[in-house]
Enzyme design. Structure first.
Site, PDB file in Angstrom:
ATOM      1  N   ASN A 136     -26.465  26.863  63.538  1.00 51.36           N
ATOM      2  CA  ASN A 136     -27.015  26.105  62.411  1.00 51.36           C
ATOM      3  C   ASN A 136     -26.121  26.333  61.188  1.00 51.36           C
ATOM      4  O   ASN A 136     -26.105  27.424  60.628  1.00 51.36           O
ATOM      5  CB  ASN A 136     -28.447  26.597  62.155  1.00 51.36           C
ATOM      6  CG  ASN A 136     -29.115  25.913  60.965  1.00 51.36           C
ATOM      7  OD1 ASN A 136     -28.457  25.330  60.117  1.00 51.36           O
ATOM      8  ND2 ASN A 136     -30.431  26.024  60.904  1.00 51.36           N
ATOM      9  N   CYS A 193     -30.390  22.761  54.070  1.00 49.33           N
ATOM     10  CA  CYS A 193     -30.167  21.941  55.266  1.00 49.33           C
ATOM     11  C   CYS A 193     -30.216  20.447  54.956  1.00 49.33           C
ATOM     12  O   CYS A 193     -29.622  19.639  55.660  1.00 49.33           O
ATOM     13  CB  CYS A 193     -31.204  22.288  56.320  1.00 49.33           C
ATOM     14  SG  CYS A 193     -31.155  24.036  56.712  1.00 49.33           S
ATOM     15  N   HIS A 203     -30.378  17.256  61.855  1.00 51.81           N
ATOM     16  CA  HIS A 203     -29.805  18.514  61.380  1.00 51.81           C
ATOM     17  C   HIS A 203     -29.939  19.524  62.515  1.00 51.81           C
ATOM     18  O   HIS A 203     -30.997  19.641  63.133  1.00 51.81           O
ATOM     19  CB  HIS A 203     -30.566  18.990  60.136  1.00 51.81           C
ATOM     20  CG  HIS A 203     -30.386  20.447  59.861  1.00 51.81           C
ATOM     21  ND1 HIS A 203     -29.145  21.012  59.722  1.00 51.81           N
ATOM     22  CD2 HIS A 203     -31.286  21.469  59.733  1.00 51.81           C
ATOM     23  CE1 HIS A 203     -29.291  22.317  59.506  1.00 51.81           C
ATOM     24  NE2 HIS A 203     -30.575  22.615  59.515  1.00 51.81           N
TER      25      HIS A 203
HETATM   26  O1  UT7 Z   1     -32.117  25.082  59.233  1.00 56.95           O
HETATM   27  C1  UT7 Z   1     -33.434  24.792  58.887  1.00 56.95           C
HETATM   28  C2  UT7 Z   1     -34.300  25.932  58.854  1.00 56.95           C
HETATM   29  N1  UT7 Z   1     -34.404  26.710  60.045  1.00 56.95           N
HETATM   30  C3  UT7 Z   1     -35.083  26.338  61.124  1.00 56.95           C
HETATM   31  O2  UT7 Z   1     -35.486  25.192  61.243  1.00 56.95           O
HETATM   32  C4  UT7 Z   1     -35.399  27.383  62.156  1.00 56.95           C
HETATM   33  C5  UT7 Z   1     -36.842  27.319  62.549  1.00 56.95           C
HETATM   34  N2  UT7 Z   1     -37.314  28.405  63.398  1.00 56.95           N
HETATM   35  C6  UT7 Z   1     -36.774  28.746  64.576  1.00 56.95           C
HETATM   36  O3  UT7 Z   1     -35.782  28.188  65.002  1.00 56.95           O
HETATM   37  C7  UT7 Z   1     -37.489  29.783  65.426  1.00 56.95           C
HETATM   38  O4  UT7 Z   1     -38.678  30.157  64.780  1.00 56.95           O
HETATM   39  C8  UT7 Z   1     -36.652  31.057  65.713  1.00 56.95           C
HETATM   40  C9  UT7 Z   1     -35.517  30.712  66.671  1.00 56.95           C
HETATM   41  C10 UT7 Z   1     -36.106  31.653  64.435  1.00 56.95           C
HETATM   42  C11 UT7 Z   1     -37.506  32.105  66.393  1.00 56.95           C
HETATM   43  O5  UT7 Z   1     -38.025  31.577  67.580  1.00 56.95           O
HETATM   44  P1  UT7 Z   1     -39.572  31.702  67.903  1.00 56.95           P
HETATM   45  O6  UT7 Z   1     -39.750  31.083  69.214  1.00 56.95           O
HETATM   46  O7  UT7 Z   1     -40.344  31.144  66.752  1.00 56.95           O
HETATM   47  O8  UT7 Z   1     -39.756  33.261  68.034  1.00 56.95           O
HETATM   48  P2  UT7 Z   1     -40.725  34.232  67.214  1.00 56.95           P
HETATM   49  O9  UT7 Z   1     -40.183  34.467  65.854  1.00 56.95           O
HETATM   50  O10 UT7 Z   1     -42.133  33.771  67.361  1.00 56.95           O
HETATM   51  O11 UT7 Z   1     -40.565  35.572  68.040  1.00 56.95           O
HETATM   52  C12 UT7 Z   1     -40.991  35.658  69.409  1.00 56.95           C
HETATM   53  C13 UT7 Z   1     -40.549  36.996  69.976  1.00 56.95           C
HETATM   54  C14 UT7 Z   1     -40.883  38.184  69.075  1.00 56.95           C
HETATM   55  O12 UT7 Z   1     -41.210  39.266  69.895  1.00 56.95           O
HETATM   56  P3  UT7 Z   1     -42.753  39.656  70.186  1.00 56.95           P
HETATM   57  O13 UT7 Z   1     -43.350  39.956  68.838  1.00 56.95           O
HETATM   58  O14 UT7 Z   1     -43.355  38.455  70.849  1.00 56.95           O
HETATM   59  O15 UT7 Z   1     -42.629  40.861  71.069  1.00 56.95           O
HETATM   60  C15 UT7 Z   1     -39.587  38.465  68.356  1.00 56.95           C
HETATM   61  O16 UT7 Z   1     -39.465  39.810  67.977  1.00 56.95           O
HETATM   62  O17 UT7 Z   1     -39.123  37.005  70.114  1.00 56.95           O
HETATM   63  C16 UT7 Z   1     -38.577  38.132  69.427  1.00 56.95           C
HETATM   64  N3  UT7 Z   1     -37.274  37.756  68.884  1.00 56.95           N
HETATM   65  C17 UT7 Z   1     -36.128  37.911  69.547  1.00 56.95           C
HETATM   66  N4  UT7 Z   1     -35.861  38.434  70.753  1.00 56.95           N
HETATM   67  C18 UT7 Z   1     -34.575  38.456  71.162  1.00 56.95           C
HETATM   68  C19 UT7 Z   1     -37.001  37.167  67.695  1.00 56.95           C
HETATM   69  N5  UT7 Z   1     -35.684  36.952  67.564  1.00 56.95           N
HETATM   70  C20 UT7 Z   1     -35.118  37.410  68.708  1.00 56.95           C
HETATM   71  C21 UT7 Z   1     -33.785  37.456  69.182  1.00 56.95           C
HETATM   72  N6  UT7 Z   1     -33.567  37.978  70.402  1.00 56.95           N
HETATM   73  N7  UT7 Z   1     -32.747  36.985  68.470  1.00 56.95           N
END
Ligand code: UT7
Length: 330
Positions: free
Chosen positions: A287, A113, A257
């Site tokens: 992204n 990135c 980014h």
């Molecule tokens: O490009 C540079 C590098 N990348 C980044 O900077 C990305 C950084 N991270 C993120 O953008 C976020 O961490 C994500 C968008 C990847 C994930 O969002 P989050 O708010 O951190 O969600 P999480 O991983 O804590 O998951 C929360 C819940 C989980 O369910 P439970 O365990 O609470 O029941 C996941 O299983 O959301 C669930 N979940 C989803 N649900 C529906 C994770 N991905 C999805 C999805 N759709 N696509």
């Protein structure tokens, strides 16, 4: 001697994949994706038509037209990608071939990135050193072919996408364009966001295990990356401001980014910038890793949001970890 950006361009694949399209093969929802990432749709490449190099070529051609110069004025290609068309050689030489520039050097950068800003910093250094006068910096990626497109991959397949962006830098002895660049890395976190295989240090580079274990697909500890990103973004922007004696009020446009809209908004609040001074297009493109900043720069310019004399701030954080910033006098 200083460097100045004289033209920007971009290309994204025609194939639009909406959140509703993803819902056909992933257990997710439009609401979740928009709320957690800001993304509504993204572009995924067409394997019949798009390559990393030819997307980069199209972005470059637009940048050349806007700069009003011919391709043969380019003296060096700096190509940022973590998704090259071949394992080797890098995509830089493929772009060079497509532009008809056999003979000039082509340098490949693999800083994810932050790759575009690493590339910009490299180009700026070559120009300041008086080695080259006109340098092309490109960020281009095809991420979609390395994504796990099942529910197991939903923390990455809803985010990552494909596209290309290009910027042409030229030497000037008048006002500096690129005022300052700041690059950082911390390899302690290398495996927090990575594609493990096909790695060279395995006994057999390609094996059934790799396919069965999915180790060729993108892995990301989303939460960990998020928490580091918001801290490093602010830190590296403040570093650039301090180096130039500027303050956040001096920034005319901030292009982060495009990792996640929530990250961009968090940083915006920390910097106390109004919406009118921040450019985001993640809602349409997801992204695109090294391509995200030059695509956004190109679109911001098209929309009249980057004008001569404006102070542009760009910053990135991602795999490595790597993070970087630049302040540019447009
Ligand atoms: O490009 C540079 C590098 N990348 C980044 O900077 C990305 C950084 N991270 C993120 O953008 C976020 O961490 C994500 C968008 C990847 C994930 O969002 P989050 O708010 O951190 O969600 P999480 O991983 O804590 O998951 C929360 C819940 C989980 O369910 P439970 O365990 O609470 O029941 C996941 O299983 O959301 C669930 N979940 C989803 N649900 C529906 C994770 N991905 C999805 C999805 N759709 N696509």
């Amino acid at each position: 001697m200083y460097s100045k950006i004289i033209g920007v361009g971009h290309y994204v694949p025609e194939n639009v994949v909406t959140n509703h399209d993803l819902m056909k093969f992933v257990d997710t929802s439009d609401e979740w994706i928009q709320e957690r990432t800001g993304i509504k749709e993204r572009r995924w490449f067409n394997p019949e038509k798009d390559t990393v190099a030819n997307m980069a070529t199209r972005a470059t051609q637009l940048a050349l037209t806007r700069a009003g110069i011919a391709a043969n004025q380019i003296e060096l290609i700096v190509f940022a990608t973590i998704t090259p068309d071949y394992f080797f050689p890098g995509s830089g030489v493929l772009l060079q071939r497509e532009l008809g520039l056999a003979g000039i050097p082509a340098l490949d950068i693999r800083n994810a990135c932050s790759g575009f800003i690493y590339g910009l910093s490299t180009a700026d250094a070559y120009i300041r050193a008086g080695i080259h006068k006109t340098v092309l910096v490109v960020g281009a990626e095809i991420q979609s072919s390395a994504l796990d497109k099942t529910t197991a991959g939903r923390s990455t397949n809803v985010i990552f996408a494909d596209g290309a962006g290009a910027a042409i830098l030229q030497a000037t002895d008048k006002e500096p364009g690129v005022l300052t660049t700041h690059l950082h890395a911390d390899g302690n976190y290398a495996e927090e966001l990575y594609v493990k295989d096909p790695g060279s240090s395995r006994k057999i580079r390609l094996s059934k295990d790799i396919v069965e274990n999915d180790s060729f697909k993108v892995y990301m500890n989303g939460n960990g990356v998020f928490k580091h990103a918001v801290v490093r973004f602010e830190e590296v922007i403040n570093e650039a401001l301090a180096a130039t004696g500027k303050s956040t009020e001096d920034i005319d446009l901030f292009i982060p980014h495009q990792a996640n809209l929530r990250i961009s908004q968090f940083v915006q609040r920390k910097l106390n910038l109004p919406d009118s001074k921040v450019f985001n297009n993640i809602m349409h493109y997801g992204n695109t890793t090294a391509a995200s900043i030059p695509i956004a720069m190109s679109e911001a310019w098209e929309q009249g949001k980057l004008n001569p004399g404006d102070l542009l701030c760009i910053a990135a954080f991602g795999s490595g970890y790597t993070w970087a910033s630049a302040l540019i006098n447009w």
